[in-house]
Every structure is written in C-alpha cells, then in structure tokens.
Design a protein around this motif. Structure first.
Motif, short mmCIF file in Angstrom:
data_model
loop_
_atom_site.label_atom_id
_atom_site.label_comp_id
_atom_site.label_asym_id
_atom_site.label_seq_id
_atom_site.Cartn_x
_atom_site.Cartn_y
_atom_site.Cartn_z
N PRO A 13 0.84 -1.21 0.00
CA PRO A 13 0.00 0.00 0.00
C PRO A 13 0.87 1.25 0.00
O PRO A 13 1.93 1.30 0.63
N GLY A 14 0.43 2.25 -0.74
CA GLY A 14 1.14 3.52 -0.78
C GLY A 14 2.13 3.65 -1.92
O GLY A 14 2.79 4.69 -2.04
N TYR A 15 2.25 2.62 -2.76
CA TYR A 15 3.20 2.73 -3.87
C TYR A 15 2.60 3.62 -4.95
O TYR A 15 1.67 3.21 -5.66
N LEU A 16 3.13 4.81 -5.11
CA LEU A 16 2.62 5.77 -6.08
C LEU A 16 3.76 6.34 -6.91
O LEU A 16 3.84 7.54 -7.17
N GLY A 22 7.50 1.13 -12.70
CA GLY A 22 6.29 0.35 -12.59
C GLY A 22 6.53 -0.97 -11.88
O GLY A 22 7.65 -1.50 -11.88
N VAL A 23 5.49 -1.50 -11.27
CA VAL A 23 5.56 -2.78 -10.55
C VAL A 23 4.96 -3.87 -11.41
O VAL A 23 3.83 -3.72 -11.90
N SER A 304 7.30 15.49 2.59
CA SER A 304 7.99 14.27 2.17
C SER A 304 8.19 13.29 3.32
O SER A 304 7.93 12.09 3.19
N ALA A 305 8.64 13.80 4.45
CA ALA A 305 8.91 12.92 5.60
C ALA A 305 7.63 12.29 6.12
O ALA A 305 7.59 11.10 6.45
N GLU A 306 6.56 13.09 6.18
CA GLU A 306 5.28 12.57 6.66
C GLU A 306 4.74 11.50 5.72
O GLU A 306 4.23 10.45 6.15
N LEU A 307 4.85 11.72 4.43
CA LEU A 307 4.38 10.73 3.47
C LEU A 307 5.21 9.45 3.56
O LEU A 307 4.66 8.35 3.53
N SER A 308 6.51 9.59 3.66
CA SER A 308 7.37 8.41 3.77
C SER A 308 7.04 7.62 5.04
O SER A 308 6.98 6.39 5.00
N ALA A 309 6.82 8.31 6.14
CA ALA A 309 6.48 7.63 7.40
C ALA A 309 5.16 6.89 7.29
O ALA A 309 4.95 5.86 7.96
N ALA A 310 4.26 7.39 6.44
CA ALA A 310 2.96 6.74 6.26
C ALA A 310 3.02 5.58 5.27
O ALA A 310 2.01 4.91 5.04
N GLY A 311 4.19 5.35 4.69
CA GLY A 311 4.34 4.26 3.73
C GLY A 311 4.07 4.65 2.30
O GLY A 311 3.92 3.78 1.43
N VAL A 312 4.02 5.95 2.02
CA VAL A 312 3.77 6.42 0.65
C VAL A 312 5.10 6.52 -0.09
O VAL A 312 6.04 7.18 0.38
N LEU A 323 3.13 12.04 -7.69
CA LEU A 323 2.47 10.79 -7.35
C LEU A 323 1.80 10.25 -8.61
O LEU A 323 1.26 11.02 -9.41
N ALA A 324 1.82 8.94 -8.79
CA ALA A 324 1.30 8.36 -10.02
C ALA A 324 0.46 7.13 -9.70
O ALA A 324 0.93 6.20 -9.04
N PHE A 325 -0.77 7.12 -10.17
CA PHE A 325 -1.70 6.01 -9.93
C PHE A 325 -1.75 5.09 -11.14
O PHE A 325 -1.94 5.54 -12.27
N HIS A 326 -1.61 3.78 -10.88
CA HIS A 326 -1.75 2.82 -11.97
C HIS A 326 -2.84 1.81 -11.61
O HIS A 326 -3.54 1.96 -10.61
N LEU A 327 -2.96 0.79 -12.44
CA LEU A 327 -4.09 -0.14 -12.31
C LEU A 327 -4.08 -0.92 -11.00
O LEU A 327 -5.11 -1.42 -10.55
N TYR A 328 -2.92 -1.05 -10.34
CA TYR A 328 -2.85 -1.79 -9.09
C TYR A 328 -3.10 -0.91 -7.87
O TYR A 328 -3.07 -1.39 -6.75
N ASN A 329 -3.31 0.38 -8.08
CA ASN A 329 -3.61 1.26 -6.95
C ASN A 329 -5.09 1.22 -6.58
O ASN A 329 -5.94 0.84 -7.40
N THR A 330 -5.38 1.59 -5.35
CA THR A 330 -6.75 1.56 -4.84
C THR A 330 -7.04 2.84 -4.05
O THR A 330 -6.15 3.67 -3.84
N GLU A 331 -8.27 2.94 -3.55
CA GLU A 331 -8.64 4.08 -2.72
C GLU A 331 -7.84 4.12 -1.42
O GLU A 331 -7.71 5.18 -0.80
#
Length: 350
Positions: A13-16, A22-23, A304-312, A323-331
């Motif tokens: 989760p959080g991979y953007l 790409g994954v 940046s630090a807050e996002l990284s700490a949240a796993g983004v 930030l980039a959303f692909h087909l494997y991303n969710t809400e």
C-alpha cells in the motif's frame, strides 16, 4: 497482495511511483526468476530470447496502434531517439516544450555541430509554434507534472504544415489507449506503465521516414539473419525497422514480452478510468485542480517525511512531489496520501 484486472501484484500500500518505476504482475517476476535460475544452472541459450523480443515488439505495436513491422527494439528512449536525431538533415529546426524530459531533447541538442536547432517553448504555445519548425518532439504525457498533449490536435496542425512528429509515450502507454499510426516516430520505454524491467524500449517509424534514421549502433542483431551474420563484412542489415534493432537485454525483453502479452488483453479504457478516478479523487480531497493524467504533481515537498512515514512511495520532480496512480492502486492509497498531508504543515497545494 493485490488483485487488479485479473493479475496479482505484490505491491505494498502507498506505492505511487509508477511514473518512475512500474511494478510487474507476479507472473512477470516469476518468469524472470525462472530464467535467472536456469542461467545460474547453465541451462540457458541466447537464441531462446529471439521469440520474447518479437513478442514484445508485437505488444508495443498493438498498445500504441501501429503495425508490428514498424517497430525497432532498443534499450532506452535516448538511444532510440539518438538514431532519429543523427539522421535528420543538417539545419533541421526541432521544436520541444520547456522542461521536457531530456531523453527527448538531448539527442537533438548534441547535433548542434550539424546546425540542428532545438527551440523550447512554453507548453501552451506548442501548437502555435509547430508551423515554424521541421520536427516537433514531445512526450505525450509530461514526466514532471503529467500534462497531456492531445495527439489529435498535434496531428492536425503538423499535417497541415508538413511537420514531422516524434512522440514519447513512456508516460502514456499502459494506461492510455493510443492510436498513433499517423506519427512519424513513436518511442517508449517499458519500465514504467508497461510494468516491464528496465532495459527494454521501442521505436515505431513510419516507412516514409525510415531512411532518415542512422543505424549508428548497427550490430549483429540488426542483421538480415542475426545468427548467420556474426562475423565479417560486407554490411548486411535487415530490411525495414529491424535494421535498427539493438542487441537485446535478454531478461528485460523476456519480462517485457510477458507484461505486454498480458496488457494486450486488458481493457485499457477501463484502466484509464480507474487511474483517472483515483487521481481525481485525491485532487478533489486536496482541493487542487483535476489532473490531466494519473500523474499528480503537488507543491508539497514539505510533507515528504510525513508521506514516507505513512508508507507512501513517491518522488520529487522539478521541485514538486509527483504521485502516479496505476491499475494496481486503490482508494487505500488515496487515503494514505490525504491523511499524511493533513498531518503535515498546512502549506498550500496547487
């Protein structure tokens, strides 16, 4: 583990960061693992990769809407654009947009000793400036901020004034349905939205301009029959686009073939809708303008630090967070970002 469009992904989760890397679907990674295992055991041969190279060409051709026989296989966008830039006539005037990705601009810029001139214009002036140039080279979706140039608009003005067009689809192919048979050159890499390993890229060339390219990387794999053309002169290159093939990165092409085989079966309009909905939802929550593409650029480097700490996982590009959303991303990914940004300082976004 996530399921998307009939495939499984091990992405957290959080991979953007698809605009950067790409994954792959799990089966793509598994195909590479199997090949590397056979390599480590001495059970691999070079010729077995010819078929994946051909399949990857076919996949790229279908995804960008061009005939298969137009496609050259390479290793990077800059290497392929370099063959185009080396072949344009001395004194050619090339139009690009400001802040364009340098793999598109640098290959033309280094031709300055031949009088090749590269002119940058603001993105909103691109179409009006086209008639003043010989070639326009542009990323269909801009890397830094996700801005989209409408191909039908560019086609209309270029054809009206006889201007050649090179399109980089590295940030478009894989989520955006494309029909680009009209473009003189279409180039793209595999390791972003196409979810292939780095080291695979392709160039589709219209037959009318094929003779303009210079095969300055001519090699055995570009021969009429690669396995019968390993030694000695005379020069005997393949006919058509194959004369510009690079000696392939075996594992990158193997992974690309697997990924593109699958993407050819996926409903790309549905992928586009999915990605744009997620990007649009995030922008709505942050009260910033709706995006042109699944790439969202924010003036939020303070977070940046807050996002990284949240796993983004995202990147900084051109002074902004991308930030980039692909087909494997969710809400869930949208929620992680929006909550992290709310916890950060209240500096304005735009």
């Amino acid at each position: 583990m996530r399921e998307a469009f009939g495939a499984s992904f091990g992405v957290e989760p959080g991979y953007l960061n698809t605009a950067g890397i790409g994954v792959p679907p799990d089966f793509v990674a598994e195909s590479l693992h199997a090949a590397i295992t056979r390599w480590s055991e001495g059970r691999i041969s070079a010729a077995e990769f010819d078929e994946p190279v051909a399949r990857a060409k076919e996949g790229f051709a279908e995804l960008v809407g061009v005939p298969r026989e137009r496609v050259t296989a390479g290793s990077s966008v800059s290497q392929l654009v370099g063959m185009v830039a080396a072949g344009v006539a001395a004194g050619t005037s090339v139009l690009v947009v400001e802040r364009e990705f340098t793999s598109v601009t640098f290959p033309f810029a280094v031709q300055r000793d031949r009088g090749v001139r590269v002119t940058e214009v603001p993105p909103d002036r691109l179409l009006e400036a086209v008639p003043e140039h010989d070639v326009v080279a542009v990323s269909l979706v801009q890397s830094a901020d996700g801005r989209v140039f409408r191909p039908e608009e560019l086609r209309a003005v270029a054809e009206r004034h006889g201007v050649r067009v090179l399109l980089d689809v590295s940030q478009a192919a894989g989520w955006m349905p494309l029909e680009l048979e009209w473009a003189d050159w279409v180039v793209g890499c595999g390791y972003k939205w196409l979810m292939a390993p780095r080291g695979a890229a392709w160039l589709a060339t219209r037959p009318e301009v094929l003779e303009l390219q210079r095969a300055h990387g001519a090699n055995w794999y570009a021969g009429q029959d690669p396995w019968s053309n390993l030694y000695g002169l005379p020069l005997r290159l393949a006919e058509g686009a194959g004369a510009f093939d690079a000696s392939p990165d075996w594992f990158a092409q193997l992974g690309a073939a697997a990924a593109l085989d699958w993407l050819r079966t996926v409903d790309l309009p549905a992928v586009r809708e999915h990605c744009m909905e997620l990007a649009g939802t995030l922008c709505a929550e942050l009260e910033v303008p709706s995006p042109d593409s699944p790439i969202v650029a924010l003036d939020a480097t303070h977070a940046s630090a807050e996002l990284s700490a949240a796993g983004v996982c995202c990147t900084a590009r051109d002074g902004r967070l991308r930030l980039a959303f692909h087909l494997y991303n969710t809400e869930d990914d949208v929620r992680l970002v929006s909550e992290a940004l709310r916890r950060s300082s209240s500096a304005p976004l735009r």
